[in-house]
Motif scaffolding. Structure first.
Motif, mmCIF file in Angstrom:
data_model
loop_
_atom_site.group_PDB
_atom_site.id
_atom_site.type_symbol
_atom_site.label_atom_id
_atom_site.label_comp_id
_atom_site.label_asym_id
_atom_site.label_seq_id
_atom_site.Cartn_x
_atom_site.Cartn_y
_atom_site.Cartn_z
ATOM 1 N N THR A 91 0.829 -1.323 -0.045
ATOM 2 C CA THR A 91 0.068 0.086 -0.104
ATOM 3 C C THR A 91 0.775 1.174 0.000
ATOM 4 N N LYS A 92 1.980 1.048 0.510
ATOM 5 C CA LYS A 92 2.914 2.251 0.517
ATOM 6 C C LYS A 92 3.930 2.207 -0.682
ATOM 7 N N ILE A 93 4.070 3.331 -1.238
ATOM 8 C CA ILE A 93 4.960 3.328 -2.541
ATOM 9 C C ILE A 93 6.501 3.523 -1.994
ATOM 10 N N GLY A 94 6.902 3.672 -0.816
ATOM 11 C CA GLY A 94 8.157 3.608 -0.302
ATOM 12 C C GLY A 94 8.648 2.093 -0.275
ATOM 13 N N GLN A 95 7.839 1.277 0.572
ATOM 14 C CA GLN A 95 8.144 -0.097 0.499
ATOM 15 C C GLN A 95 8.005 -0.898 -0.881
ATOM 16 N N ALA A 96 7.220 -0.495 -1.655
ATOM 17 C CA ALA A 96 7.187 -0.943 -3.011
ATOM 18 C C ALA A 96 8.471 -0.665 -3.790
ATOM 19 N N LEU A 97 8.988 0.444 -3.463
ATOM 20 C CA LEU A 97 10.380 0.739 -4.221
ATOM 21 C C LEU A 97 11.411 0.109 -3.495
ATOM 22 N N VAL A 98 11.425 -0.215 -2.344
ATOM 23 C CA VAL A 98 12.458 -1.039 -1.790
ATOM 24 C C VAL A 98 12.377 -2.471 -2.183
ATOM 25 N N ASP A 99 11.287 -3.002 -2.241
ATOM 26 C CA ASP A 99 11.051 -4.523 -2.714
ATOM 27 C C ASP A 99 11.596 -4.519 -4.133
ATOM 28 N N LEU A 100 11.158 -3.475 -5.077
ATOM 29 C CA LEU A 100 11.509 -3.664 -6.482
ATOM 30 C C LEU A 100 13.002 -3.447 -6.615
ATOM 31 N N ALA A 101 13.845 -2.595 -5.851
ATOM 32 C CA ALA A 101 15.158 -2.728 -5.674
ATOM 33 C C ALA A 101 15.830 -3.872 -5.307
ATOM 34 N N PHE A 102 15.135 -4.686 -4.603
ATOM 35 C CA PHE A 102 15.758 -5.943 -3.906
ATOM 36 C C PHE A 102 15.348 -6.867 -5.276
ATOM 37 N N GLU A 103 14.236 -6.906 -5.943
ATOM 38 C CA GLU A 103 13.757 -8.085 -7.094
ATOM 39 C C GLU A 103 14.743 -7.627 -8.092
ATOM 40 N N THR A 104 15.083 -6.378 -8.294
ATOM 41 C CA THR A 104 15.858 -5.999 -9.679
ATOM 42 C C THR A 104 17.299 -6.526 -9.498
ATOM 43 N N ARG A 105 17.672 -6.445 -8.487
ATOM 44 C CA ARG A 105 19.167 -6.945 -8.076
ATOM 45 C C ARG A 105 19.078 -8.428 -8.323
ATOM 46 N N ALA A 106 17.788 -9.063 -7.582
ATOM 47 C CA ALA A 106 17.886 -10.578 -7.665
ATOM 48 C C ALA A 106 17.843 -10.947 -9.265
ATOM 49 N N ALA A 107 16.927 -10.414 -9.956
ATOM 50 C CA ALA A 107 16.867 -10.623 -11.433
ATOM 51 C C ALA A 107 18.226 -10.371 -11.955
ATOM 52 N N ALA A 108 18.711 -9.234 -11.652
ATOM 53 C CA ALA A 108 19.928 -8.868 -12.522
ATOM 54 C C ALA A 108 21.123 -10.132 -12.225
ATOM 55 N N ASP A 109 21.148 -10.540 -10.926
ATOM 56 C CA ASP A 109 22.214 -11.354 -10.476
ATOM 57 C C ASP A 109 21.961 -12.775 -11.329
ATOM 58 N N GLU A 110 20.702 -13.207 -11.420
ATOM 59 C CA GLU A 110 20.237 -14.378 -11.887
ATOM 60 C C GLU A 110 20.556 -14.437 -13.602
ATOM 61 N N LEU A 111 20.451 -13.162 -14.269
ATOM 62 C CA LEU A 111 20.615 -12.899 -15.503
ATOM 63 C C LEU A 111 22.312 -13.017 -15.737
#
Length: 159
Positions: A36-56
């Motif tokens: 519900t909060k944009i701040g936490q969504a962006l923190v999660d997005l940074a984590f998922e971006t790093r994880a996806a990039a690491d996988e690739l």
């Protein structure tokens, strides 16, 4: 162009898709938990971006160039712009000056052939060029990766 890998990133607040184009085509996607909060969504997005990039990275190696779709168009969406900023920052920490932003009109011209290409046209083009999935986000990422390969010389000359 053996040994070179080009990444394309489709931006979303709840999902990120990254494609790599080298000798082979690979796509990795990740989704965040709705917040519900944009701040936490962006923190999660940074984590998922790093994880996806690491996988690739494991699959395709260090990219020669990375292009993140720039969501600045006729109908601004601040949340999507924030997401693009987080994704750009996360990938720039990993790959430095290899990371660029590119408006959708430019990657569509470099691939589909027209800047106002619609989603079905993008999907058709991506499938004709090696994409085998059904996700529109992934098809966009594939087209961005191929545009990155085609536009690398131009991108290296831009700040």
């Amino acid at each position: 162009m053996s040994g070179r890998t080009y990444w394309g990133v489709d931006v979303g607040l709840r999902r990120i898709s990254i494609a790599s184009k080298g000798d082979e085509l690979h796509v990795v996607s990740a989704a965040t938990t709705p917040k519900t909060k944009i701040g936490q969504a962006l923190v999660d997005l940074a984590f998922e971006t790093r994880a996806a990039a690491d996988e690739l990275l494991v699959i395709s190696g260090v990219p020669t160039a990375v292009v993140v779709e720039s969501p600045f168009g006729r109908f601004p969406n601040p949340s999507l712009q924030y997401a693009a900023g987080v994704i750009l920052e996360t990938l720039a920490r990993m790959f430095g000056e290899a990371v660029h932003a590119l408006p959708s009109t430019q990657w569509k011209i470099a691939t589909v052939g027209k800047g106002n290409a619609k989603k079905p046209e993008v999907m058709e083009w991506a499938k004709a060029n090696g994409y085998t999935g059904e996700s529109q986000d992934e098809a966009d990422a594939v087209c961005i990766a191929i545009a990155t390969e085609r536009l690398t010389e131009v991108l290296s000359e831009t700040p």
